[in-house]
Write an enzyme that holds these catalytic residues in place. Structure first.
Site, short mmCIF file in Angstrom:
data_model
loop_
_atom_site.label_atom_id
_atom_site.label_comp_id
_atom_site.label_asym_id
_atom_site.label_seq_id
_atom_site.Cartn_x
_atom_site.Cartn_y
_atom_site.Cartn_z
N HIS A 73 28.40 -29.74 1.74
CA HIS A 73 28.20 -29.95 0.32
C HIS A 73 26.71 -29.81 0.06
O HIS A 73 25.90 -30.52 0.64
CB HIS A 73 28.67 -31.35 -0.10
CG HIS A 73 28.48 -31.61 -1.55
ND1 HIS A 73 29.45 -31.37 -2.50
CD2 HIS A 73 27.40 -32.04 -2.25
CE1 HIS A 73 29.00 -31.65 -3.70
NE2 HIS A 73 27.76 -32.07 -3.58
N CYS A 74 26.35 -28.88 -0.78
CA CYS A 74 24.93 -28.59 -1.02
C CYS A 74 24.48 -29.32 -2.28
O CYS A 74 24.96 -29.02 -3.38
CB CYS A 74 24.73 -27.10 -1.18
SG CYS A 74 23.00 -26.67 -1.38
#
Lengths: 203, 346
Positions: free
Chosen positions: B148-149
């Site tokens: 998850h960025c």
């Protein structure tokens, strides 16, 4: 005329959250003598739509669902197991089922093929700053449409006449092929109207 | 002949089960806003203050080149931010029927001769396909989950990994260009460093220099991952440490898989084309072979134990008879027993 073999286990209808094609029991004067076969409580709203019983039709109700799982033996490319489930043994010929699954596998393989066309699509997308996705349909989507048509055709020609329905795997995230098994409720008056179900469900 | 399409609500609109609405958390938008501000702001300043001189005294191609790289970076940034990463819809209840609370936590599949475990996801109600992972931030299972960025405020998964990777490559290039050409400007204006143009150029160079180290580092890391055919999740959790990665197809094919594979379809928010198919008895039945008929007779009609062939563990068979005729028990996620010893961390 109809097979009255042992039925597969039917699930309690009360626990499904999706609306289902309804099989209703409607007490009618002409069938008062069969009181014992009809429960007295009915869904009042629907009863008015289904009081016309002169055909006393046979109708189908959902009995079971079989889930054909993915075949991951070659990685994460989309393939489904061609193993014939035992629940369908008495419902459809093995070869027909295997043909369907193999054709679907071929469709998915074609969709996911990395080749000239996918490369061109990627380049075109890059060059147009991905605006091309607003105008053109990707190759995968085109194949998915073909798959949808194929499943529809299979349902109409092969599966529905055998009391089965295939759900397009894309609706389940391509994790399973869901095959709904319908049972004939018989002519003993336990149902009214016909049930026509879409090959997939809405939410 | 009354007939209706069961299960269709209104027109053709429908969609799979989606997650319940989540509370709005403004803190999630801080990194992505900062990233956007720095990227667009710094580049705009560079165009306004540095590029005119560059195009006049060095070459007119330079601003065009930088604009192209910048637009490419921005396009990939937008795709990585807004594209569905490959979210799986929640499984419907019927699918879960086979797995009551005694079913195993893991299911094993063999991929190219290597045993891979599929973990049961109690939120999404299915066994996670290989390489799928559940993102706690987004509360979704994502196909080929990478990570998850926070800088794009999105999961990176199967559908948008390519854009994320290209974003990193193009951003690194863009930073190097901005820094490089800014340096050219500063070197030619050593005597006029107090002018606003030079000051802004130096400011932009500082931002570029500051971000270059982490961005280039991340880019290099992802180049290695792509070449090895691994996801960040697999690398960080050490899934294939000392073992073989069943998903790798060789360096060249791994790279072509990331860059050249067809755009995967999304599973959420699709428009279902509902066409009704009538299921009307009498149903055709296949003709039974002699062996099958014999089996049927010998069976004495006891064929209602079919669920035992579907159950995932032998323990199920004892419970299945009574369990199936009544409602499934309410989901008890912590009662999923880990039948297999956990050799490595998940």
């Amino acid at each position: 005329m109809f097979e009255t073999g042992p039925r597969p286990i039917s699930y309690s209808h009360a626990h499904r959250t999706k609306p289902r094609p309804l099989i209703l029991l409607v007490p009618l004067k002409r069938f008062q003598h069969m009181k014992g076969f009809f429960p007295t409580s009915t869904d009042g709203n629907m009863a008015t739509e289904f009081h016309n019983l002169q055909e006393l039709r046979h109708s189908a109700s959902l009995a079971n669902k079989v889930f054909i799982q993915r075949d991951y033996s070659e990685g994460t490319t989309c393939r489904f197991q061609t193993k014939f489930p035992s629940e369908l043994e008495s419902r459809i010929e093995r070869t027909l089922f295997e043909d369907t699954v193999k054709t679907l596998n071929n469709f998915y393989a074609e969709a996911e093929k990395i080749g000239g066309q996918s490369y061109l699509e990627g380049c075109l997308a890059c060059v147009t700053a991905y605006l091309i996705f607003l105008c053109l349909e990707t190759r995968y989507e085109k194949v998915l449409k073909k798959i949808g048509k194929y499943i529809q055709e299979q349902n109409e020609k092969i599966y529905a006449p055998r009391g089965l329905l295939i759900t397009d795997p894309i609706e389940r995230g391509m994790r399973v092929i869901e095959i709904s098994i319908y049972e004939d409720r018989g002519s003993s008056g336990s149902s009214s109207g016909s049930s026509s179900v879409s090959g997939s469900t809405a939410r | 002949m009354p007939s209706f399409s069961g299960g269709v609500a209104g027109g053709g609109v429908g969609g799979p089960a989606s997650a319940p609405p989540r509370p709005f958390r403004p803190s999630r938008y801080v990194p992505v806003s900062a990233a956007t501000t720095f990227l667009v702001g710094a580049t705009t300043l560079f165009f306004c203050f540095t590029c005119p001189w560059l195009s006049e005294y060095i070459s007119g191609v330079i601003p065009i080149y930088i604009a192209v790289i910048f637009l490419f970076t921005l396009a990939n940034f937008c795709m990585a931010t807004f594209m569905d990463p490959g979210i799986f819809p929640r499984a419907e209840e019927d699918e879960d029927k086979e797995d009551d609370f005694r079913a195993p936590l893991y299911k094993t599949v063999e991929i190219r001769g290597i045993q891979v475990r599929m973990k049961w996801c109690s939120t999404c109600r299915f066994y996670r396909p290989p390489r799928c992972s559940h993102c706690s931030v987004c509360d979704n299972c994502v196909e080929d989950f990478d990570h998850h960025c926070p800088w794009v405020n999105n999961c990176i998964g199967r559908r948008n990994y390519r854009y994320f990777f290209l974003f990193l490559l193009s951003l690194t290039t863009h930073i190097m260009d901005v820094f490089g050409f800014g340096l050219v400007y500063v070197l030619h204006h050593r005597q006029q460093l107090d002018t606003p143009h030079a000051a802004v150029t130096m400011g932009v160079m500082c931002i570029a220099g500051l971000f270059f180290v982490p961005v280039a580092g991340l880019t290099g890391f992802h180049i290695v991952l792509v070449a090895r055919g691994r996801t960040t999740n697999e690398q960080v959790t050490g899934k294939f440490r000392g073992g073989v990665n069943p998903f790798t197809k060789g360096c060249f094919r791994n790279i072509s898989h990331v860059l050249c594979s067809p755009q995967a379809p999304r599973y959420m928010g699709r428009w279902w084309n509902r066409q009704t198919v009538e299921v009307q008895p009498p149903f055709l039945r296949p003709t039974l072979t002699e062996a099958q008929l014999e089996a049927k007779v010998l069976d004495n009609g006891i064929q209602n134990d079919r669920h035992s062939t579907r159950s995932k563990s032998s323990l199920d068979q004892m419970e299945s008879q009574s369990a199936d005729t009544e409602a499934p028990p309410p989901p008890k996620p912590d009662l999923r027993y880990a039948g297999l010893p956990r050799a490595d961390t998940e």
